[in-house]
Design a protein around this motif. Structure first.
Motif, PDB file in Angstrom:
ATOM      1  N   GLY A 316       9.248 -11.606  -1.067  1.00  0.00           N
ATOM      2  CA  GLY A 316      10.248 -11.488  -2.122  1.00  0.00           C
ATOM      3  C   GLY A 316       9.669 -11.255  -3.495  1.00  0.00           C
ATOM      4  N   SER A 317       8.335 -11.110  -3.607  1.00  0.00           N
ATOM      5  CA  SER A 317       7.719 -10.848  -4.906  1.00  0.00           C
ATOM      6  C   SER A 317       8.022  -9.418  -5.345  1.00  0.00           C
ATOM      7  CB  SER A 317       6.201 -11.049  -4.831  1.00  0.00           C
ATOM      8  OG  SER A 317       5.881 -12.373  -4.479  1.00  0.00           O
ATOM      9  N   PRO A 318       8.057  -9.170  -6.667  1.00  0.00           N
ATOM     10  CA  PRO A 318       8.373  -7.818  -7.149  1.00  0.00           C
ATOM     11  C   PRO A 318       7.301  -6.810  -6.777  1.00  0.00           C
ATOM     12  CG  PRO A 318       7.664  -9.219  -8.955  1.00  0.00           C
ATOM     13  CD  PRO A 318       7.842 -10.111  -7.778  1.00  0.00           C
ATOM     14  N   ARG A 319       7.710  -5.575  -6.567  1.00  0.00           N
ATOM     15  CA  ARG A 319       6.799  -4.478  -6.273  1.00  0.00           C
ATOM     16  C   ARG A 319       6.433  -3.742  -7.550  1.00  0.00           C
ATOM     17  NH1 ARG A 319       8.759  -7.022  -2.253  1.00  0.00           N
ATOM     18  NH2 ARG A 319       8.267  -6.358  -0.147  1.00  0.00           N
ATOM     19  N   GLY A 320       5.221  -3.162  -7.574  1.00  0.00           N
ATOM     20  CA  GLY A 320       4.743  -2.441  -8.747  1.00  0.00           C
ATOM     21  C   GLY A 320       5.016  -0.952  -8.647  1.00  0.00           C
ATOM     22  N   GLY A 321       4.753  -0.249  -9.754  1.00  0.00           N
ATOM     23  CA  GLY A 321       5.042   1.179  -9.809  1.00  0.00           C
ATOM     24  C   GLY A 321       6.459   1.419 -10.287  1.00  0.00           C
ATOM     25  N   VAL A 322       6.783   2.663 -10.603  1.00  0.00           N
ATOM     26  CA  VAL A 322       8.116   3.001 -11.086  1.00  0.00           C
ATOM     27  C   VAL A 322       9.139   2.626 -10.027  1.00  0.00           C
ATOM     28  CG1 VAL A 322       9.617   4.844 -11.907  1.00  0.00           C
ATOM     29  CG2 VAL A 322       7.198   4.853 -12.511  1.00  0.00           C
ATOM     30  N   PHE A 323      10.043   1.704 -10.385  1.00  0.00           N
ATOM     31  CA  PHE A 323      11.077   1.200  -9.486  1.00  0.00           C
ATOM     32  C   PHE A 323      10.498   0.575  -8.215  1.00  0.00           C
ATOM     33  CE2 PHE A 323      13.268   4.947 -11.545  1.00  0.00           C
ATOM     34  CZ  PHE A 323      13.939   4.180 -12.477  1.00  0.00           C
ATOM     35  N   GLY A 324       9.203   0.233  -8.224  1.00  0.00           N
ATOM     36  CA  GLY A 324       8.577  -0.391  -7.062  1.00  0.00           C
ATOM     37  C   GLY A 324       8.234   0.566  -5.938  1.00  0.00           C
ATOM     38  N   ILE A 325       8.401   1.870  -6.185  1.00  0.00           N
ATOM     39  CA  ILE A 325       8.205   2.855  -5.108  1.00  0.00           C
ATOM     40  C   ILE A 325       6.749   2.915  -4.663  1.00  0.00           C
ATOM     41  CG2 ILE A 325       8.300   5.325  -4.562  1.00  0.00           C
ATOM     42  CD1 ILE A 325      10.799   5.481  -6.305  1.00  0.00           C
ATOM     43  N   ARG A 326       5.809   2.812  -5.615  1.00  0.00           N
ATOM     44  CA  ARG A 326       4.388   2.893  -5.247  1.00  0.00           C
ATOM     45  C   ARG A 326       4.023   1.835  -4.224  1.00  0.00           C
ATOM     46  NH1 ARG A 326       0.919   0.852  -9.805  1.00  0.00           N
ATOM     47  NH2 ARG A 326       1.506  -1.100  -8.796  1.00  0.00           N
ATOM     48  N   ASP A 327       4.373   0.578  -4.523  1.00  0.00           N
ATOM     49  CA  ASP A 327       4.030  -0.501  -3.603  1.00  0.00           C
ATOM     50  C   ASP A 327       4.828  -0.417  -2.312  1.00  0.00           C
ATOM     51  OD1 ASP A 327       2.093  -1.548  -5.189  1.00  0.00           O
ATOM     52  OD2 ASP A 327       3.209  -3.324  -5.820  1.00  0.00           O
ATOM     53  N   LEU A 328       6.060   0.090  -2.383  1.00  0.00           N
ATOM     54  CA  LEU A 328       6.862   0.235  -1.179  1.00  0.00           C
ATOM     55  C   LEU A 328       6.183   1.185  -0.202  1.00  0.00           C
ATOM     56  CD1 LEU A 328       9.519  -0.272   0.373  1.00  0.00           C
ATOM     57  CD2 LEU A 328      10.476   1.713  -0.827  1.00  0.00           C
ATOM     58  N   LEU A 329       5.738   2.341  -0.698  1.00  0.00           N
ATOM     59  CA  LEU A 329       5.082   3.329   0.165  1.00  0.00           C
ATOM     60  C   LEU A 329       3.736   2.807   0.668  1.00  0.00           C
ATOM     61  CD1 LEU A 329       5.851   6.585  -1.868  1.00  0.00           C
ATOM     62  CD2 LEU A 329       7.023   5.739   0.177  1.00  0.00           C
ATOM     63  N   PHE A 330       2.971   2.200  -0.243  1.00  0.00           N
ATOM     64  CA  PHE A 330       1.669   1.649   0.133  1.00  0.00           C
ATOM     65  C   PHE A 330       1.846   0.542   1.161  1.00  0.00           C
ATOM     66  CE2 PHE A 330      -2.463  -0.419  -1.629  1.00  0.00           C
ATOM     67  CZ  PHE A 330      -3.198   0.161  -0.615  1.00  0.00           C
ATOM     68  N   GLY A 331       2.911  -0.245   0.988  1.00  0.00           N
ATOM     69  CA  GLY A 331       3.183  -1.337   1.922  1.00  0.00           C
ATOM     70  C   GLY A 331       3.460  -0.836   3.326  1.00  0.00           C
ATOM     71  N   TRP A 332       4.155   0.309   3.446  1.00  0.00           N
ATOM     72  CA  TRP A 332       4.391   0.878   4.772  1.00  0.00           C
ATOM     73  C   TRP A 332       3.066   1.243   5.453  1.00  0.00           C
ATOM     74  CZ3 TRP A 332       8.756   4.731   2.980  1.00  0.00           C
ATOM     75  CH2 TRP A 332       9.935   3.998   2.776  1.00  0.00           C
ATOM     76  N   VAL A 333       2.170   1.836   4.664  1.00  0.00           N
ATOM     77  CA  VAL A 333       0.866   2.228   5.210  1.00  0.00           C
ATOM     78  C   VAL A 333       0.077   0.994   5.640  1.00  0.00           C
ATOM     79  CG1 VAL A 333      -1.347   3.318   4.674  1.00  0.00           C
ATOM     80  CG2 VAL A 333       0.789   4.330   3.824  1.00  0.00           C
ATOM     81  N   ILE A 334       0.062  -0.017   4.769  1.00  0.00           N
ATOM     82  CA  ILE A 334      -0.700  -1.232   5.080  1.00  0.00           C
ATOM     83  C   ILE A 334      -0.066  -1.988   6.249  1.00  0.00           C
ATOM     84  CG2 ILE A 334      -1.461  -3.447   4.168  1.00  0.00           C
ATOM     85  CD1 ILE A 334      -2.969  -0.966   3.155  1.00  0.00           C
ATOM     86  N   GLY A 335       1.261  -1.923   6.366  1.00  0.00           N
ATOM     87  CA  GLY A 335       1.925  -2.567   7.497  1.00  0.00           C
ATOM     88  C   GLY A 335       1.428  -2.017   8.825  1.00  0.00           C
ATOM     89  N   VAL A 336       1.222  -0.707   8.849  1.00  0.00           N
ATOM     90  CA  VAL A 336       0.662  -0.077  10.057  1.00  0.00           C
ATOM     91  C   VAL A 336      -0.804  -0.477  10.225  1.00  0.00           C
ATOM     92  CG1 VAL A 336       0.086   2.124  11.148  1.00  0.00           C
ATOM     93  CG2 VAL A 336       2.271   1.857   9.961  1.00  0.00           C
ATOM     94  N   ALA A 337      -1.540  -0.478   9.109  1.00  0.00           N
ATOM     95  CA  ALA A 337      -2.967  -0.809   9.182  1.00  0.00           C
ATOM     96  C   ALA A 337      -3.198  -2.216   9.726  1.00  0.00           C
ATOM     97  CB  ALA A 337      -3.605  -0.670   7.791  1.00  0.00           C
ATOM     98  N   TRP A 338      -2.294  -3.169   9.373  1.00  0.00           N
ATOM     99  CA  TRP A 338      -2.462  -4.538   9.839  1.00  0.00           C
ATOM    100  C   TRP A 338      -2.324  -4.649  11.360  1.00  0.00           C
ATOM    101  CZ3 TRP A 338      -4.937  -8.379   8.008  1.00  0.00           C
ATOM    102  CH2 TRP A 338      -5.023  -8.596   6.639  1.00  0.00           C
ATOM    103  N   LEU A 339      -1.694  -3.674  12.003  1.00  0.00           N
ATOM    104  CA  LEU A 339      -1.626  -3.675  13.468  1.00  0.00           C
ATOM    105  C   LEU A 339      -3.022  -3.626  14.078  1.00  0.00           C
ATOM    106  CD1 LEU A 339       1.325  -1.168  14.051  1.00  0.00           C
ATOM    107  CD2 LEU A 339       1.391  -3.667  14.253  1.00  0.00           C
ATOM    108  N   PHE A 340      -3.964  -3.067  13.301  1.00  0.00           N
ATOM    109  CA  PHE A 340      -5.341  -2.931  13.782  1.00  0.00           C
ATOM    110  C   PHE A 340      -6.282  -3.934  13.109  1.00  0.00           C
ATOM    111  CE2 PHE A 340      -3.121   1.122  13.861  1.00  0.00           C
ATOM    112  CZ  PHE A 340      -3.268   1.513  15.176  1.00  0.00           C
ATOM    113  N   ILE A 341      -6.034  -4.222  11.834  1.00  0.00           N
ATOM    114  CA  ILE A 341      -6.952  -5.100  11.089  1.00  0.00           C
ATOM    115  C   ILE A 341      -6.898  -6.528  11.607  1.00  0.00           C
ATOM    116  CG2 ILE A 341      -7.450  -6.103   8.825  1.00  0.00           C
ATOM    117  CD1 ILE A 341      -6.318  -3.500   7.586  1.00  0.00           C
ATOM    118  N   SER A 342      -5.697  -7.065  11.791  1.00  0.00           N
ATOM    119  CA  SER A 342      -5.567  -8.461  12.206  1.00  0.00           C
ATOM    120  C   SER A 342      -6.217  -8.733  13.565  1.00  0.00           C
ATOM    121  CB  SER A 342      -4.091  -8.871  12.219  1.00  0.00           C
ATOM    122  OG  SER A 342      -3.952 -10.240  12.521  1.00  0.00           O
TER     123      SER A 342
END
Length: 368
Positions: A316-342
């Motif tokens: 629930g923490s705020p996202r960065g970038g214009v309207f939070g879009i930067r972190d939203l997109l980056f978060g999708w990528v990292i969400g996939v990456a965590w499938l392998f990192i964890s």
């Protein structure tokens, strides 16, 4: 062509809006020149780097730690970087930050030193880590780390925000005071750690306190909006008191005396999990923290791995970038990456245990 005109007009308006927004978001939202800063844990490491940068940017700085000799040396070092040596002021206070009454004394002393005005920026940076496996760590060690890493910052937040936000008995209650000029905001900042964002074997005594800080910061960020929204009730003058902003900084590994101490108790498997992690100097991490603050960010990480961990755990923490879009997109990528990192991190710990045993003072289990 005529049919395209509405779309072209919309595109022009969109581009103009984007340009305006970029200009808005590029404005420095962390002005420190001429302001008074209270910084705990300022005698070495990240704190010393922060104090030096505050001095370079023209702030008056008060640092707090326990060791007087280290504080004296740090103040001399910080003063040498002052932007305006003739006008900037520097001071140190020796205190035990794990005492709530000591935190009250600190804020009071800084207010008196600052001609009766409370500090404009307060940074709860004090902390330490003594990493061990959970079963090897004593209850006393875990409690001490929680006291320093969570409670010291909580005590400072409590007394600072009460100083900033509690209305005086003479304040009007009818909302008649109208601000004539918007004052610069006050900033309360806490230093957490990327260890708050990801469970890593060997950091059980340390990570919970830093994770609790993240939760406290989220809560305070929400609560101060109540006071920010009613600032015109809090003063009898024609100018409202400054708004308050909450920030949390989550650095990774920093070369410092504290890092040297950490490695004395760190389990070998923790070193394995940290292989390849970027290590920053005190000046590098201070510069990265300032960059995030000047951009107006709330939750600030200081290097790429930290950025990735942050967007993967925002909740629930705020996202960065214009309207939070930067972190939203980056978060999708990292969400996939965590499938392998964890799973990879878990396998590394399992394989180390199979090859080397536990090598723990509490549990003596070794593979054959």
């Amino acid at each position: 062509m005529e049919s395209l005109r509405p779309y072209l007009l919309s595109l022009v308006l969109l581009i103009a809006t984007a340009v305006l927004l970029m200009g808005f978001f590029s404005k420095n939202k962390f002005v420190v020149e001429g302001r008074t800063v209270l910084l705990t844990g300022g005698s070495q490491g990240m704190g010393r780097g922060l104090a030096k940068l505050f001095a370079q940017k023209g702030a008056n700085v008060v640092i707090v730690a326990r060791d007087v000799k280290k504080l004296e040396a740090a103040v001399e070092y910080i003063q040498s970087s002052a932007k305006s040596p003739q006008t900037q002021r520097f001071h140190f206070i020796s205190a035990d930050l794990t005492s709530s009454s000591e935190n009250e004394r600190i804020v009071k002393e800084v207010t008196e030193w600052n001609n009766g005005n409370p500090p404009d920026i307060v940074w709860a940076n004090a902390g330490y880590s003594k990493p061990q496996l959970f079963l090897d760590a004593s209850i006393e060690s875990m409690r001490n780390q929680m006291e320093t890493n969570f409670w010291a910052a909580t005590y400072l937040a409590h007394t600072t925000l009460r100083t900033w936000l509690t209305p005086s008995a003479s304040s009007p209650k009818d909302g008649s005071a109208v601000p004539t000029k918007e004052p610069l905001p006050r900033h309360f900042i806490m230093t957490s750690s990327v260890a708050a964002l990801c469970g890593i074997a060997g950091y059980a005594p340390y990570s919970p306190g830093k994770a609790a800080l993240r939760s406290l910061a989220d809560t305070l960020r929400s609560e101060v909006q109540l006071y920010n929204g009613s600032r015109h009730y809090l003063s009898s003058s024609s100018v409202s008191p400054p708004p308050v902003k909450i920030h949390i900084v989550l650095p990774g590994t920093i070369t410092s005396p504290g890092y040297v101490e950490e490695n004395k108790t760190k389990h070998p498997v923790t070193h394995v999990l940290e292989e390849g992690d970027l290590v920053q100097t005190e000046d590098e991490v201070a510069a990265a923290a300032f960059k995030g603050l000047e951009a107006g960010n709330y939750m600030i990480t200081t290097q790429f791995l930290g950025h990735a961990m942050r967007v993967g755990m925002l909740g629930g923490s705020p996202r960065g970038g214009v309207f939070g879009i930067r972190d939203l997109l980056f978060g999708w990528v990292i969400g996939v990456a965590w499938l392998f990192i964890s799973p990879d991190m878990e396998r590394k710990v399992w394989r180390w245990g199979r090859k080397n045993g536990v090598q723990s003072g509490a549990v003596k289990t070794y593979s054959k």
